[in-house]
Structure formats: structure tokens, C-alpha cells
Design a protein around this motif. Structure first.
Motif, PDB file in Angstrom:
ATOM      1  N   LEU A   1       0.846  -1.176   0.000  1.00  0.00           N
ATOM      2  CA  LEU A   1       0.000   0.000   0.000  1.00  0.00           C
ATOM      3  C   LEU A   1       0.886   1.231   0.000  1.00  0.00           C
ATOM      4  O   LEU A   1       1.816   1.328   0.799  1.00  0.00           O
ATOM      5  CB  LEU A   1      -0.903  -0.018   1.235  1.00  0.00           C
ATOM      6  CG  LEU A   1      -1.913   1.105   1.360  1.00  0.00           C
ATOM      7  CD1 LEU A   1      -3.005   0.952   0.317  1.00  0.00           C
ATOM      8  CD2 LEU A   1      -2.507   1.115   2.735  1.00  0.00           C
ATOM      9  N   ASP A   5      -2.399   5.210  -3.002  1.00  0.00           N
ATOM     10  CA  ASP A   5      -3.486   4.242  -2.872  1.00  0.00           C
ATOM     11  C   ASP A   5      -4.540   4.674  -1.861  1.00  0.00           C
ATOM     12  O   ASP A   5      -5.630   4.108  -1.823  1.00  0.00           O
ATOM     13  CB  ASP A   5      -2.931   2.875  -2.448  1.00  0.00           C
ATOM     14  CG  ASP A   5      -1.978   2.311  -3.478  1.00  0.00           C
ATOM     15  OD1 ASP A   5      -2.270   2.437  -4.684  1.00  0.00           O
ATOM     16  OD2 ASP A   5      -0.932   1.764  -3.080  1.00  0.00           O
ATOM     17  N   ARG A  57      -4.074  -0.479  10.929  1.00  0.00           N
ATOM     18  CA  ARG A  57      -4.226  -1.572   9.944  1.00  0.00           C
ATOM     19  C   ARG A  57      -3.785  -1.136   8.549  1.00  0.00           C
ATOM     20  O   ARG A  57      -3.284  -1.924   7.767  1.00  0.00           O
ATOM     21  CB  ARG A  57      -5.650  -2.090   9.931  1.00  0.00           C
ATOM     22  CG  ARG A  57      -6.678  -1.055   9.594  1.00  0.00           C
ATOM     23  CD  ARG A  57      -8.089  -1.553   9.912  1.00  0.00           C
ATOM     24  NE  ARG A  57      -8.928  -0.392  10.073  1.00  0.00           N
ATOM     25  CZ  ARG A  57      -9.985  -0.141   9.338  1.00  0.00           C
ATOM     26  NH1 ARG A  57     -10.347  -0.972   8.407  1.00  0.00           N
ATOM     27  NH2 ARG A  57     -10.694   0.936   9.534  1.00  0.00           N
ATOM     28  N   VAL A  58      -3.956   0.147   8.236  1.00  0.00           N
ATOM     29  CA  VAL A  58      -3.486   0.663   6.950  1.00  0.00           C
ATOM     30  C   VAL A  58      -1.955   0.674   6.930  1.00  0.00           C
ATOM     31  O   VAL A  58      -1.332   0.227   5.968  1.00  0.00           O
ATOM     32  CB  VAL A  58      -4.040   2.077   6.682  1.00  0.00           C
ATOM     33  CG1 VAL A  58      -3.404   2.687   5.446  1.00  0.00           C
ATOM     34  CG2 VAL A  58      -5.548   2.035   6.549  1.00  0.00           C
ATOM     35  N   ALA A  60       0.017  -1.111   8.620  1.00  0.00           N
ATOM     36  CA  ALA A  60       0.549  -2.472   8.630  1.00  0.00           C
ATOM     37  C   ALA A  60       0.695  -3.016   7.204  1.00  0.00           C
ATOM     38  O   ALA A  60       1.550  -3.854   6.946  1.00  0.00           O
ATOM     39  CB  ALA A  60      -0.358  -3.379   9.450  1.00  0.00           C
ATOM     40  N   ARG A  61      -0.122  -2.521   6.286  1.00  0.00           N
ATOM     41  CA  ARG A  61      -0.064  -2.981   4.896  1.00  0.00           C
ATOM     42  C   ARG A  61       0.812  -2.098   4.024  1.00  0.00           C
ATOM     43  O   ARG A  61       0.998  -2.374   2.838  1.00  0.00           O
ATOM     44  CB  ARG A  61      -1.479  -3.026   4.319  1.00  0.00           C
ATOM     45  CG  ARG A  61      -2.349  -4.059   4.999  1.00  0.00           C
ATOM     46  CD  ARG A  61      -3.735  -4.191   4.423  1.00  0.00           C
ATOM     47  NE  ARG A  61      -3.966  -3.513   3.179  1.00  0.00           N
ATOM     48  CZ  ARG A  61      -5.087  -2.875   2.868  1.00  0.00           C
ATOM     49  NH1 ARG A  61      -6.067  -2.818   3.729  1.00  0.00           N
ATOM     50  NH2 ARG A  61      -5.227  -2.286   1.687  1.00  0.00           N
ATOM     51  N   ALA A  62       1.324  -1.028   4.595  1.00  0.00           N
ATOM     52  CA  ALA A  62       2.133  -0.081   3.820  1.00  0.00           C
ATOM     53  C   ALA A  62       3.529  -0.640   3.555  1.00  0.00           C
ATOM     54  O   ALA A  62       4.078  -1.375   4.365  1.00  0.00           O
ATOM     55  CB  ALA A  62       2.249   1.243   4.573  1.00  0.00           C
ATOM     56  N   THR A  63       4.073  -0.255   2.418  1.00  0.00           N
ATOM     57  CA  THR A  63       5.453  -0.618   2.130  1.00  0.00           C
ATOM     58  C   THR A  63       6.355   0.204   3.046  1.00  0.00           C
ATOM     59  O   THR A  63       5.996   1.299   3.478  1.00  0.00           O
ATOM     60  CB  THR A  63       5.798  -0.335   0.660  1.00  0.00           C
ATOM     61  OG1 THR A  63       5.596   1.051   0.393  1.00  0.00           O
ATOM     62  CG2 THR A  63       4.935  -1.162  -0.285  1.00  0.00           C
ATOM     63  N   ASP A  64       7.519  -0.328   3.337  1.00  0.00           N
ATOM     64  CA  ASP A  64       8.432   0.356   4.263  1.00  0.00           C
ATOM     65  C   ASP A  64       8.783   1.764   3.797  1.00  0.00           C
ATOM     66  O   ASP A  64       8.832   2.687   4.598  1.00  0.00           O
ATOM     67  CB  ASP A  64       9.711  -0.464   4.452  1.00  0.00           C
ATOM     68  CG  ASP A  64       9.456  -1.744   5.233  1.00  0.00           C
ATOM     69  OD1 ASP A  64       8.463  -1.797   5.984  1.00  0.00           O
ATOM     70  OD2 ASP A  64      10.258  -2.683   5.091  1.00  0.00           O
ATOM     71  N   ARG A  67       5.627   4.151   4.403  1.00  0.00           N
ATOM     72  CA  ARG A  67       5.021   4.263   5.743  1.00  0.00           C
ATOM     73  C   ARG A  67       5.163   5.667   6.325  1.00  0.00           C
ATOM     74  O   ARG A  67       4.197   6.236   6.850  1.00  0.00           O
ATOM     75  CB  ARG A  67       5.638   3.227   6.686  1.00  0.00           C
ATOM     76  CG  ARG A  67       4.940   3.181   8.039  1.00  0.00           C
ATOM     77  CD  ARG A  67       5.370   1.986   8.871  1.00  0.00           C
ATOM     78  NE  ARG A  67       4.717   0.802   8.311  1.00  0.00           N
ATOM     79  CZ  ARG A  67       5.356  -0.256   7.823  1.00  0.00           C
ATOM     80  NH1 ARG A  67       6.673  -0.284   7.817  1.00  0.00           N
ATOM     81  NH2 ARG A  67       4.710  -1.272   7.328  1.00  0.00           N
TER      82      ARG A  67
END
Length: 87
Positions: A1, A5, A57-58, A60-64, A67
Motif C-alpha cells: 500500500l 493508494d 491496519r493501513v 501495517a499494509r504499507a510498504t516500508d 510508511r
């Protein structure tokens, strides 16, 4: 993410943090396109949706590499909404 997005609360999707401004957030949130609510209610509803605690939760799905910009963007939105509520 990634940053692009997220459906940020602006009329045009920002491509970077520089394009995610408090003025654009305020224009979107207080728009007459959202009829039936007082300004204060519009701001409160947006704050519920964009409160930073809800974005774990968003993130947690993010790319490093995305973030940090996501966290900063969420902070911009939350600060803008809080400032609007205080006016």
C-alpha cells in the motif's frame, strides 16, 4: 500500500505530501457536495474517519518506504480537521 493508494479527503488525489494541504482538505470536508450536515458535523464525521488511531491496519499494509509519508499525510489531515473544529 502506498501514498497514492489512499483515498485522501481532497477533490483531486494528491500524488505527494506537498499536494496534501490543509486548504484542500478543508475545501473537501466543508464542501456543499456533502449536503444535509452542519459544518461542525461534517468535521466531526471526518475526524472519526481520519483519526490516526484508526490507521494502524493501513500502516501495517504499507510498504516500508511509504510508511513515513502515510503517517505524515494522516497527521496533516487530522491536524487540519482539529483546527477546523476549534474555529
Amino acid at each position: 500500500l502506498g501514498f497514492c493508494d489512499v483515498p485522501w479527503p481532497t477533490f483531486a488525489q494528491p500524488r505527494s505530501l506537498e499536494e496534501l494541504t490543509p486548504a484542500k482538505v478543508a475545501k473537501f470536508v466543508l464542501s456543499p457536495s456533502h449536503p444535509g450536515e452542519a459544518h461542525r458535523d461534517k468535521i466531526r464525521n471526518a475526524l472519526r474517519r481520519w483519526h490516526p488511531d484508526r490507521f494502524g491496519r493501513v500502516l501495517a499494509r504499507a510498504t516500508d518506504d511509504e510508511r513515513e509519508s502515510l503517517e505524515e499525510g494522516m497527521g496533516i489531515v487530522a491536524r487540519c480537521l482539529n483546527d477546523l473544529l476549534e474555529k
